[in-house]
Design a protein around this motif. Structure first.
Motif, mmCIF file in Angstrom:
data_model
loop_
_atom_site.group_PDB
_atom_site.id
_atom_site.type_symbol
_atom_site.label_atom_id
_atom_site.label_comp_id
_atom_site.label_asym_id
_atom_site.label_seq_id
_atom_site.Cartn_x
_atom_site.Cartn_y
_atom_site.Cartn_z
ATOM 1 N N ILE A 65 0.828 -1.202 0.000
ATOM 2 C CA ILE A 65 0.000 0.000 0.000
ATOM 3 C C ILE A 65 0.866 1.256 0.000
ATOM 4 C CG2 ILE A 65 -1.612 1.351 1.417
ATOM 5 C CD1 ILE A 65 -2.854 -1.348 2.279
ATOM 6 N N ALA A 66 1.882 1.256 0.831
ATOM 7 C CA ALA A 66 2.760 2.424 0.929
ATOM 8 C C ALA A 66 3.511 2.673 -0.378
ATOM 9 C CB ALA A 66 3.749 2.245 2.075
ATOM 10 N N LEU A 67 3.936 1.604 -1.027
ATOM 11 C CA LEU A 67 4.642 1.770 -2.302
ATOM 12 C C LEU A 67 3.724 2.364 -3.356
ATOM 13 C CD1 LEU A 67 6.736 -1.531 -2.493
ATOM 14 C CD2 LEU A 67 7.538 0.761 -1.907
ATOM 15 N N ARG A 68 2.482 1.951 -3.379
ATOM 16 C CA ARG A 68 1.521 2.504 -4.354
ATOM 17 C C ARG A 68 1.317 3.998 -4.105
ATOM 18 N NH1 ARG A 68 -0.045 -2.110 -6.590
ATOM 19 N NH2 ARG A 68 -0.540 -3.894 -5.249
ATOM 20 N N ALA A 69 1.170 4.361 -2.841
ATOM 21 C CA ALA A 69 0.987 5.772 -2.514
ATOM 22 C C ALA A 69 2.207 6.586 -2.927
ATOM 23 C CB ALA A 69 0.732 5.932 -1.019
ATOM 24 N N GLY A 70 3.389 6.062 -2.642
ATOM 25 C CA GLY A 70 4.615 6.760 -3.014
ATOM 26 C C GLY A 70 4.763 6.906 -4.518
#
Length: 508
Positions: free
Chosen positions: A250-255
Protein backbone atom coordinates in the motif's frame (compact mmCIF):
# COMPACT_ATOMS: atom_id res chain seq x y z
CA UNK A 1 -13.48 -35.42 39.44
CA UNK A 2 -12.97 -31.68 39.95
CA UNK A 3 -9.44 -30.27 39.98
CA UNK A 4 -8.08 -29.05 43.31
CA UNK A 5 -5.54 -26.38 44.09
CA UNK A 6 -2.95 -29.04 44.82
CA UNK A 7 -3.49 -30.55 41.39
CA UNK A 8 -2.69 -27.13 39.92
CA UNK A 9 0.59 -26.71 41.75
CA UNK A 10 2.44 -26.51 38.47
CA UNK A 11 0.57 -23.42 37.36
CA UNK A 12 2.98 -20.56 36.98
CA UNK A 13 2.53 -17.14 38.48
CA UNK A 14 2.52 -15.78 34.95
CA UNK A 15 -0.43 -17.94 34.07
CA UNK A 16 -2.28 -16.77 37.15
CA UNK A 17 -1.69 -13.17 36.25
CA UNK A 18 -3.21 -13.70 32.85
CA UNK A 19 -6.33 -14.85 34.60
CA UNK A 20 -6.68 -11.53 36.29
CA UNK A 21 -6.22 -9.71 33.04
CA UNK A 22 -9.09 -11.64 31.53
CA UNK A 23 -11.29 -10.74 34.47
CA UNK A 24 -10.73 -7.08 33.95
CA UNK A 25 -12.80 -7.19 30.81
CA UNK A 26 -15.86 -9.04 32.07
CA UNK A 27 -18.22 -6.19 31.31
CA UNK A 28 -19.73 -5.63 27.84
CA UNK A 29 -17.43 -3.77 25.49
CA UNK A 30 -18.49 -0.21 24.80
CA UNK A 31 -18.32 0.89 21.19
CA UNK A 32 -15.30 3.06 21.95
CA UNK A 33 -13.59 0.73 24.43
CA UNK A 34 -10.00 -0.10 23.71
CA UNK A 35 -9.51 -3.74 22.76
CA UNK A 36 -5.98 -3.95 24.11
CA UNK A 37 -4.19 -6.94 25.71
CA UNK A 38 -5.97 -6.25 29.01
CA UNK A 39 -9.33 -6.43 27.29
CA UNK A 40 -8.61 -9.72 25.56
CA UNK A 41 -7.10 -11.28 28.67
CA UNK A 42 -10.35 -10.42 30.40
CA UNK A 43 -12.39 -12.00 27.64
CA UNK A 44 -10.31 -15.16 27.80
CA UNK A 45 -10.86 -15.43 31.54
CA UNK A 46 -14.58 -14.89 31.14
CA UNK A 47 -14.78 -17.57 28.44
CA UNK A 48 -12.68 -19.98 30.50
CA UNK A 49 -14.96 -19.55 33.49
CA UNK A 50 -18.13 -20.18 31.45
CA UNK A 51 -16.78 -23.14 29.49
CA UNK A 52 -14.95 -24.92 32.29
CA UNK A 53 -17.78 -24.56 34.80
CA UNK A 54 -20.25 -26.02 32.32
CA UNK A 55 -17.93 -28.91 31.48
CA UNK A 56 -17.08 -29.77 35.09
CA UNK A 57 -13.47 -28.61 34.93
CA UNK A 58 -14.34 -25.89 37.44
CA UNK A 59 -16.64 -26.27 40.47
CA UNK A 60 -19.95 -24.73 39.41
CA UNK A 61 -20.69 -23.63 42.96
CA UNK A 62 -17.46 -21.60 42.98
CA UNK A 63 -17.97 -20.06 39.53
CA UNK A 64 -20.26 -17.13 40.54
CA UNK A 65 -17.84 -15.89 43.19
CA UNK A 66 -14.90 -16.12 40.80
CA UNK A 67 -16.94 -14.39 38.12
CA UNK A 68 -17.56 -11.48 40.48
CA UNK A 69 -13.81 -11.15 41.04
CA UNK A 70 -13.08 -11.26 37.34
CA UNK A 71 -15.73 -8.62 36.69
CA UNK A 72 -14.31 -6.40 39.44
CA UNK A 73 -10.83 -6.39 37.96
CA UNK A 74 -12.22 -5.60 34.53
CA UNK A 75 -14.43 -2.81 35.84
CA UNK A 76 -11.59 -1.22 37.81
CA UNK A 77 -9.28 -1.42 34.81
CA UNK A 78 -11.89 0.35 32.70
CA UNK A 79 -11.99 3.37 34.99
CA UNK A 80 -9.88 6.47 34.20
CA UNK A 81 -6.37 5.75 35.43
CA UNK A 82 -7.27 2.13 36.20
CA UNK A 83 -4.60 -0.54 36.00
CA UNK A 84 -4.61 -2.39 32.66
CA UNK A 85 -1.82 -4.98 32.79
CA UNK A 86 -0.86 -6.48 29.47
CA UNK A 87 0.65 -9.78 30.57
CA UNK A 88 -0.24 -12.80 32.66
CA UNK A 89 2.52 -11.99 35.15
CA UNK A 90 1.37 -8.45 35.84
CA UNK A 91 -2.35 -9.15 35.75
CA UNK A 92 -2.77 -12.09 38.08
CA UNK A 93 -2.13 -10.28 41.38
CA UNK A 94 -5.14 -8.06 40.68
CA UNK A 95 -7.28 -11.11 40.06
CA UNK A 96 -6.13 -12.89 43.21
CA UNK A 97 -6.76 -9.72 45.23
CA UNK A 98 -10.31 -9.50 43.87
CA UNK A 99 -11.31 -13.18 44.03
CA UNK A 100 -8.79 -15.03 46.17
CA UNK A 101 -6.35 -17.75 45.27
CA UNK A 102 -9.15 -19.99 44.02
CA UNK A 103 -9.35 -17.85 40.91
CA UNK A 104 -6.13 -19.44 39.69
CA UNK A 105 -8.19 -22.57 39.01
CA UNK A 106 -9.12 -20.81 35.78
CA UNK A 107 -5.57 -21.30 34.63
CA UNK A 108 -6.10 -25.00 34.02
CA UNK A 109 -4.28 -25.97 30.84
CA UNK A 110 -3.32 -22.39 29.98
CA UNK A 111 -0.05 -20.55 29.50
CA UNK A 112 1.13 -17.07 28.73
CA UNK A 113 2.27 -18.57 25.41
CA UNK A 114 -1.19 -19.36 24.06
CA UNK A 115 -2.93 -16.49 25.83
CA UNK A 116 -0.54 -13.85 24.52
CA UNK A 117 -0.64 -15.42 21.05
CA UNK A 118 -4.43 -15.18 21.23
CA UNK A 119 -4.63 -11.51 22.11
CA UNK A 120 -1.97 -10.71 19.52
CA UNK A 121 -4.08 -12.41 16.84
CA UNK A 122 -7.25 -10.73 18.07
CA UNK A 123 -5.64 -7.29 18.03
CA UNK A 124 -4.01 -7.78 14.65
CA UNK A 125 -7.38 -8.95 13.35
CA UNK A 126 -8.92 -5.64 14.47
CA UNK A 127 -6.08 -3.70 12.87
CA UNK A 128 -6.56 -5.50 9.56
CA UNK A 129 -10.21 -4.48 9.57
CA UNK A 130 -9.22 -0.87 10.27
CA UNK A 131 -6.71 -1.00 7.42
CA UNK A 132 -9.26 -2.57 5.11
CA UNK A 133 -11.81 0.08 6.02
CA UNK A 134 -9.52 2.98 5.16
CA UNK A 135 -8.32 1.19 2.03
CA UNK A 136 -11.94 1.02 0.89
CA UNK A 137 -12.49 4.71 1.64
CA UNK A 138 -9.40 5.80 -0.30
CA UNK A 139 -10.15 3.39 -3.15
CA UNK A 140 -13.68 4.75 -3.43
CA UNK A 141 -12.34 8.31 -3.67
CA UNK A 142 -9.92 7.14 -6.36
CA UNK A 143 -12.66 5.42 -8.38
CA UNK A 144 -15.08 8.32 -8.20
CA UNK A 145 -12.31 10.67 -9.34
CA UNK A 146 -11.69 8.26 -12.20
CA UNK A 147 -15.37 8.46 -13.16
CA UNK A 148 -15.21 12.28 -13.25
CA UNK A 149 -12.13 12.19 -15.47
CA UNK A 150 -13.17 9.32 -17.70
CA UNK A 151 -12.69 11.52 -20.79
CA UNK A 152 -9.88 13.76 -19.57
CA UNK A 153 -7.00 12.98 -21.93
CA UNK A 154 -3.54 13.32 -20.40
CA UNK A 155 -0.01 12.12 -21.09
CA UNK A 156 1.10 8.95 -19.34
CA UNK A 157 4.78 8.31 -18.69
CA UNK A 158 7.17 5.39 -18.84
CA UNK A 159 10.81 5.62 -17.78
CA UNK A 160 9.99 9.15 -16.63
CA UNK A 161 9.25 10.25 -20.21
CA UNK A 162 5.89 11.09 -21.81
CA UNK A 163 4.87 7.87 -23.57
CA UNK A 164 1.24 7.76 -24.77
CA UNK A 165 -2.02 9.64 -24.41
CA UNK A 166 -4.49 8.11 -22.00
CA UNK A 167 -7.65 8.86 -20.10
CA UNK A 168 -6.82 10.12 -16.62
CA UNK A 169 -9.74 8.05 -15.40
CA UNK A 170 -8.19 4.96 -16.95
CA UNK A 171 -4.89 5.74 -15.23
CA UNK A 172 -6.68 6.05 -11.87
CA UNK A 173 -8.55 2.79 -12.43
CA UNK A 174 -5.18 1.15 -13.00
CA UNK A 175 -4.10 2.34 -9.56
CA UNK A 176 -7.37 1.15 -8.04
CA UNK A 177 -6.79 -2.30 -9.53
CA UNK A 178 -3.59 -2.51 -7.51
CA UNK A 179 -5.41 -1.43 -4.35
CA UNK A 180 -8.07 -4.07 -4.99
CA UNK A 181 -5.32 -6.68 -4.96
CA UNK A 182 -4.21 -5.27 -1.61
CA UNK A 183 -7.79 -5.67 -0.40
CA UNK A 184 -7.66 -9.30 -1.55
CA UNK A 185 -4.42 -9.77 0.37
CA UNK A 186 -6.01 -8.34 3.52
CA UNK A 187 -8.90 -10.80 3.30
CA UNK A 188 -6.52 -13.69 2.71
CA UNK A 189 -4.26 -12.65 5.59
CA UNK A 190 -7.28 -12.07 7.82
CA UNK A 191 -8.40 -15.66 7.31
CA UNK A 192 -5.03 -16.85 8.59
CA UNK A 193 -4.97 -14.40 11.51
CA UNK A 194 -8.59 -15.18 12.43
CA UNK A 195 -7.63 -18.51 14.03
CA UNK A 196 -7.52 -19.08 17.76
CA UNK A 197 -4.28 -20.36 19.35
CA UNK A 198 -6.05 -20.58 22.74
CA UNK A 199 -5.95 -23.93 24.50
CA UNK A 200 -2.62 -25.11 23.10
CA UNK A 201 -0.74 -24.08 26.28
CA UNK A 202 2.99 -23.74 25.47
CA UNK A 203 3.59 -25.83 22.38
CA UNK A 204 2.13 -29.33 22.61
CA UNK A 205 -1.22 -28.94 24.33
CA UNK A 206 -2.33 -30.06 27.77
CA UNK A 207 -3.82 -33.03 29.62
CA UNK A 208 -6.86 -30.89 30.43
CA UNK A 209 -9.73 -31.60 27.97
CA UNK A 210 -10.25 -27.96 27.03
CA UNK A 211 -12.92 -27.01 24.51
CA UNK A 212 -10.78 -25.02 22.09
CA UNK A 213 -13.53 -24.68 19.54
CA UNK A 214 -15.99 -23.07 21.93
CA UNK A 215 -13.28 -20.76 23.23
CA UNK A 216 -12.60 -19.66 19.66
CA UNK A 217 -16.31 -19.01 19.11
CA UNK A 218 -16.60 -16.86 22.23
CA UNK A 219 -13.61 -14.74 21.15
CA UNK A 220 -14.99 -14.28 17.65
CA UNK A 221 -12.44 -16.44 15.84
CA UNK A 222 -13.57 -18.27 12.74
CA UNK A 223 -11.30 -21.28 13.23
CA UNK A 224 -8.47 -22.79 15.26
CA UNK A 225 -4.74 -22.85 14.70
CA UNK A 226 -4.74 -26.59 14.24
CA UNK A 227 -1.22 -27.58 15.29
CA UNK A 228 -0.39 -26.80 18.92
CA UNK A 229 3.27 -26.12 18.13
CA UNK A 230 2.32 -23.83 15.27
CA UNK A 231 -0.06 -21.87 17.48
CA UNK A 232 2.42 -19.85 19.54
CA UNK A 233 5.77 -20.80 18.01
CA UNK A 234 5.28 -20.36 14.25
CA UNK A 235 2.03 -18.67 13.20
CA UNK A 236 2.37 -15.85 15.74
CA UNK A 237 5.68 -14.94 14.07
CA UNK A 238 4.27 -15.30 10.56
CA UNK A 239 1.38 -12.93 11.09
CA UNK A 240 3.20 -9.59 11.52
CA UNK A 241 5.49 -10.45 8.61
CA UNK A 242 2.54 -11.12 6.31
CA UNK A 243 0.73 -7.96 7.39
CA UNK A 244 3.96 -6.02 6.89
CA UNK A 245 4.00 -7.09 3.24
CA UNK A 246 0.50 -5.67 2.78
CA UNK A 247 1.41 -2.37 4.46
CA UNK A 248 4.50 -2.21 2.25
CA UNK A 249 2.46 -2.74 -0.91
CA UNK A 250 0.00 0.00 0.00
CA UNK A 251 2.76 2.42 0.93
CA UNK A 252 4.64 1.77 -2.30
CA UNK A 253 1.52 2.50 -4.35
CA UNK A 254 0.99 5.77 -2.51
CA UNK A 255 4.62 6.76 -3.01
CA UNK A 256 4.47 5.93 -6.73
CA UNK A 257 1.38 8.09 -7.17
CA UNK A 258 2.88 11.01 -5.27
CA UNK A 259 6.05 10.92 -7.34
CA UNK A 260 3.98 10.87 -10.53
CA UNK A 261 2.24 14.05 -9.45
CA UNK A 262 5.52 15.59 -8.28
CA UNK A 263 6.92 15.16 -11.78
CA UNK A 264 4.29 17.60 -12.99
CA UNK A 265 4.91 19.94 -10.07
CA UNK A 266 8.42 20.50 -11.39
CA UNK A 267 7.04 21.86 -14.68
CA UNK A 268 6.54 25.62 -15.23
CA UNK A 269 2.94 24.95 -16.32
CA UNK A 270 1.71 21.70 -14.77
CA UNK A 271 -1.58 20.16 -15.85
CA UNK A 272 -2.12 18.78 -12.35
CA UNK A 273 -1.72 20.64 -9.07
CA UNK A 274 -3.02 20.72 -5.50
CA UNK A 275 -5.72 23.17 -4.63
CA UNK A 276 -4.10 25.93 -2.59
CA UNK A 277 -4.99 26.42 1.06
CA UNK A 278 -6.34 24.04 3.64
CA UNK A 279 -2.89 22.73 4.46
CA UNK A 280 -2.41 21.41 0.93
CA UNK A 281 0.34 23.85 -0.04
CA UNK A 282 2.46 26.47 1.65
CA UNK A 283 4.38 29.53 0.45
CA UNK A 284 8.16 29.46 0.47
CA UNK A 285 9.70 31.61 3.21
CA UNK A 286 12.14 33.10 0.71
CA UNK A 287 10.67 32.76 -2.78
CA UNK A 288 7.24 34.38 -3.15
CA UNK A 289 6.38 32.55 -6.36
CA UNK A 290 6.68 29.08 -4.84
CA UNK A 291 3.72 27.06 -3.62
CA UNK A 292 5.28 24.00 -2.08
CA UNK A 293 3.12 20.84 -2.15
CA UNK A 294 3.20 20.15 1.57
CA UNK A 295 0.43 17.55 1.47
CA UNK A 296 2.27 15.56 -1.20
CA UNK A 297 5.47 15.74 0.83
CA UNK A 298 3.68 14.58 3.98
CA UNK A 299 2.01 11.71 2.14
CA UNK A 300 5.28 10.51 0.67
CA UNK A 301 6.97 10.83 4.06
CA UNK A 302 4.24 8.81 5.78
CA UNK A 303 4.48 6.15 3.08
CA UNK A 304 8.23 5.96 3.69
CA UNK A 305 7.61 5.63 7.42
CA UNK A 306 5.17 2.79 6.78
CA UNK A 307 7.74 0.95 4.67
CA UNK A 308 10.37 1.50 7.37
CA UNK A 309 8.12 0.13 10.11
CA UNK A 310 7.09 -2.79 7.91
CA UNK A 311 10.70 -3.85 7.60
CA UNK A 312 10.81 -4.34 11.37
CA UNK A 313 8.98 -7.69 11.67
CA UNK A 314 11.01 -9.14 8.82
CA UNK A 315 14.34 -8.15 10.36
CA UNK A 316 13.24 -9.17 13.85
CA UNK A 317 12.07 -12.59 12.65
CA UNK A 318 15.30 -13.22 10.76
CA UNK A 319 17.71 -15.72 12.33
CA UNK A 320 15.85 -16.42 15.58
CA UNK A 321 14.55 -19.72 16.92
CA UNK A 322 10.80 -20.43 16.65
CA UNK A 323 8.58 -18.72 19.18
CA UNK A 324 10.89 -15.91 20.24
CA UNK A 325 9.17 -12.67 21.09
CA UNK A 326 11.19 -10.37 18.82
CA UNK A 327 8.60 -9.73 16.05
CA UNK A 328 5.51 -10.02 18.26
CA UNK A 329 5.39 -6.63 20.00
CA UNK A 330 1.76 -5.47 19.75
CA UNK A 331 2.60 -1.76 19.96
CA UNK A 332 5.19 -1.93 17.22
CA UNK A 333 2.96 -3.97 14.95
CA UNK A 334 0.01 -1.70 15.62
CA UNK A 335 2.17 1.32 14.79
CA UNK A 336 3.14 -0.33 11.51
CA UNK A 337 -0.50 -0.83 10.48
CA UNK A 338 -1.48 2.61 11.75
CA UNK A 339 1.20 4.15 9.54
CA UNK A 340 -0.33 2.36 6.56
CA UNK A 341 -3.73 3.72 7.55
CA UNK A 342 -2.35 7.25 7.89
CA UNK A 343 -0.74 6.94 4.46
CA UNK A 344 -4.11 6.03 2.97
CA UNK A 345 -5.82 8.92 4.76
CA UNK A 346 -3.27 11.40 3.43
CA UNK A 347 -3.56 9.91 -0.05
CA UNK A 348 -7.33 10.36 0.19
CA UNK A 349 -6.78 14.04 0.99
CA UNK A 350 -4.45 14.38 -2.00
CA UNK A 351 -7.04 12.90 -4.35
CA UNK A 352 -9.70 15.30 -3.08
CA UNK A 353 -7.35 18.27 -3.45
CA UNK A 354 -6.21 17.63 -7.04
CA UNK A 355 -6.85 20.33 -9.62
CA UNK A 356 -6.62 18.90 -13.13
CA UNK A 357 -6.60 21.02 -16.28
CA UNK A 358 -7.81 18.99 -19.30
CA UNK A 359 -6.89 21.82 -21.68
CA UNK A 360 -3.35 22.10 -20.37
CA UNK A 361 -2.93 18.29 -20.48
CA UNK A 362 -4.11 18.21 -24.10
CA UNK A 363 -1.78 21.09 -24.93
CA UNK A 364 1.14 19.11 -23.55
CA UNK A 365 0.11 16.06 -25.56
CA UNK A 366 -0.07 18.11 -28.75
CA UNK A 367 3.32 19.65 -28.06
CA UNK A 368 5.00 16.24 -27.98
CA UNK A 369 4.87 13.07 -30.06
CA UNK A 370 3.16 10.67 -27.67
CA UNK A 371 0.81 9.64 -30.50
CA UNK A 372 3.59 8.50 -32.84
CA UNK A 373 3.14 4.77 -32.18
CA UNK A 374 -0.33 5.05 -33.65
CA UNK A 375 1.22 5.80 -37.05
CA UNK A 376 2.96 2.42 -37.03
CA UNK A 377 -0.15 0.66 -35.69
CA UNK A 378 -2.48 2.09 -38.35
CA UNK A 379 -0.03 1.37 -41.17
CA UNK A 380 0.15 -2.25 -40.05
CA UNK A 381 -3.54 -2.72 -39.23
CA UNK A 382 -4.99 -1.07 -42.34
CA UNK A 383 -2.20 -1.30 -44.89
CA UNK A 384 -0.40 -4.51 -43.82
CA UNK A 385 2.92 -2.76 -43.45
CA UNK A 386 5.20 -4.67 -41.03
CA UNK A 387 5.31 -2.91 -37.68
CA UNK A 388 9.07 -2.45 -37.69
CA UNK A 389 8.85 -0.59 -41.01
CA UNK A 390 6.06 1.61 -39.69
CA UNK A 391 7.98 2.19 -36.47
CA UNK A 392 11.03 3.28 -38.49
CA UNK A 393 8.92 5.75 -40.48
CA UNK A 394 7.29 7.18 -37.35
CA UNK A 395 10.67 7.48 -35.63
CA UNK A 396 12.06 9.42 -38.59
CA UNK A 397 9.05 11.74 -38.50
CA UNK A 398 9.63 12.42 -34.81
CA UNK A 399 13.35 13.02 -35.30
CA UNK A 400 12.66 15.51 -38.10
CA UNK A 401 9.98 17.25 -36.04
CA UNK A 402 12.19 17.66 -32.99
CA UNK A 403 15.12 18.88 -35.06
CA UNK A 404 12.89 21.55 -36.60
CA UNK A 405 10.67 22.26 -33.56
CA UNK A 406 7.49 21.08 -35.29
CA UNK A 407 4.49 19.99 -33.23
CA UNK A 408 2.40 16.97 -34.26
CA UNK A 409 -0.63 18.92 -35.47
CA UNK A 410 1.60 21.22 -37.54
CA UNK A 411 3.67 18.57 -39.27
CA UNK A 412 3.59 19.09 -43.08
CA UNK A 413 1.95 16.21 -44.89
CA UNK A 414 4.33 16.65 -47.83
CA UNK A 415 7.27 16.18 -45.46
CA UNK A 416 5.66 13.01 -44.12
CA UNK A 417 5.40 11.63 -47.67
CA UNK A 418 9.05 12.47 -48.33
CA UNK A 419 10.23 10.76 -45.16
CA UNK A 420 8.10 7.70 -45.89
CA UNK A 421 9.57 7.38 -49.38
CA UNK A 422 13.09 7.69 -48.00
CA UNK A 423 12.44 5.16 -45.21
CA UNK A 424 10.88 2.65 -47.61
CA UNK A 425 13.24 3.02 -50.56
CA UNK A 426 14.61 -0.50 -50.15
CA UNK A 427 11.29 -2.06 -49.16
CA UNK A 428 9.01 -4.27 -51.25
CA UNK A 429 5.96 -2.43 -49.85
CA UNK A 430 6.38 0.68 -52.02
CA UNK A 431 7.46 4.21 -51.30
CA UNK A 432 4.11 6.01 -51.45
CA UNK A 433 2.59 6.83 -48.05
CA UNK A 434 -0.79 5.05 -48.16
CA UNK A 435 -2.44 7.40 -45.63
CA UNK A 436 -4.28 10.49 -46.85
CA UNK A 437 -3.50 13.82 -45.24
CA UNK A 438 -6.74 13.70 -43.23
CA UNK A 439 -5.98 10.20 -41.98
CA UNK A 440 -2.40 11.14 -41.16
CA UNK A 441 -3.57 14.04 -39.01
CA UNK A 442 -6.41 12.16 -37.29
CA UNK A 443 -3.97 9.37 -36.42
CA UNK A 444 -1.97 11.89 -34.39
CA UNK A 445 -5.03 13.13 -32.47
CA UNK A 446 -4.66 12.04 -28.79
CA UNK A 447 -8.41 12.21 -28.12
CA UNK A 448 -9.22 9.99 -31.09
CA UNK A 449 -6.52 7.51 -30.13
CA UNK A 450 -8.00 6.99 -26.66
CA UNK A 451 -11.58 6.86 -27.91
CA UNK A 452 -10.80 4.34 -30.65
CA UNK A 453 -8.96 1.82 -28.51
CA UNK A 454 -10.49 -1.67 -28.77
CA UNK A 455 -8.39 -3.56 -26.23
CA UNK A 456 -10.27 -5.21 -23.39
CA UNK A 457 -9.40 -3.14 -20.34
CA UNK A 458 -8.58 -0.08 -22.43
CA UNK A 459 -9.66 3.55 -21.90
CA UNK A 460 -12.46 3.60 -24.49
CA UNK A 461 -15.89 4.62 -23.12
CA UNK A 462 -17.47 1.15 -23.17
CA UNK A 463 -14.58 -0.45 -21.30
CA UNK A 464 -14.37 2.42 -18.84
CA UNK A 465 -18.06 1.99 -18.02
CA UNK A 466 -17.58 -1.74 -17.52
CA UNK A 467 -14.51 -1.38 -15.31
CA UNK A 468 -16.06 1.39 -13.23
CA UNK A 469 -19.12 -0.74 -12.59
CA UNK A 470 -17.13 -3.83 -11.66
CA UNK A 471 -14.75 -1.88 -9.43
CA UNK A 472 -17.62 -0.25 -7.57
CA UNK A 473 -19.18 -3.67 -7.06
CA UNK A 474 -15.92 -5.03 -5.65
CA UNK A 475 -15.60 -2.09 -3.28
CA UNK A 476 -19.17 -2.61 -2.10
CA UNK A 477 -18.47 -6.31 -1.52
CA UNK A 478 -15.33 -5.41 0.42
CA UNK A 479 -17.35 -3.02 2.56
CA UNK A 480 -19.89 -5.76 3.26
CA UNK A 481 -17.08 -8.14 4.21
CA UNK A 482 -15.70 -5.64 6.73
CA UNK A 483 -19.13 -5.15 8.29
CA UNK A 484 -19.71 -8.90 8.44
CA UNK A 485 -16.40 -9.63 10.15
CA UNK A 486 -16.88 -6.84 12.68
CA UNK A 487 -20.42 -8.02 13.39
CA UNK A 488 -19.15 -11.57 13.86
CA UNK A 489 -16.69 -10.46 16.55
CA UNK A 490 -19.20 -8.14 18.19
CA UNK A 491 -21.91 -10.81 18.33
CA UNK A 492 -19.48 -13.42 19.69
CA UNK A 493 -18.37 -11.12 22.50
CA UNK A 494 -21.98 -10.23 23.24
CA UNK A 495 -22.82 -13.94 23.65
CA UNK A 496 -19.88 -14.30 25.99
CA UNK A 497 -21.04 -11.32 28.04
CA UNK A 498 -24.53 -12.77 28.31
CA UNK A 499 -23.34 -16.21 29.45
CA UNK A 500 -20.74 -14.79 31.82
CA UNK A 501 -23.18 -12.30 33.37
CA UNK A 502 -25.65 -15.10 33.97
CA UNK A 503 -23.09 -16.91 36.13
CA UNK A 504 -21.90 -13.74 37.90
CA UNK A 505 -25.51 -12.86 38.75
CA UNK A 506 -25.78 -15.95 40.95
CA UNK A 507 -23.29 -14.40 43.36
CA UNK A 508 -25.55 -11.46 44.07
Amino acid sequence: MKPTLSSLSSISAAALLLLGAHAAFAQPVAANQLRDPFFWLGEMNKATLVINSEQGLLDRAMAPRLATGVAKVIAEGSQPGGKRPSSVITFEPLLIKAAGEDVTLLHAGRSSQDMHATFRSAMLRDKLLDLSDQLNVTSTTLVELAARHERTIVPNYTNGVAAQPNSYGHYLLGLSAGLLRDADRIREAYARVDRSPMGTTVLNGTSWPLDRKRMAQYLGFEALVDNAYDAAQISSMDQPVEVASIVTSIALRAGNFVEDVMTQYAQPRPWILLEEGGGNTYVSSAMPQKRNPGLLNDTRSEASTAVTLAMGPVIQTHNITPGMSDPKDVKQNAAMVDSGITTLKRWDRVLKALVISPDRALEELNSDWTASQELADVLMRKYKLPFRDGHHFASEVVAHAKNHNIKPLDFPYAEARRIYAQAMKDSKYGTELPMSEQEFRSTLDPVAIVKDRTTSGGPQPAEMARMLGETRSKLAAQGDWIKTRRAHIRDALARLDKDFDAIAAKDR
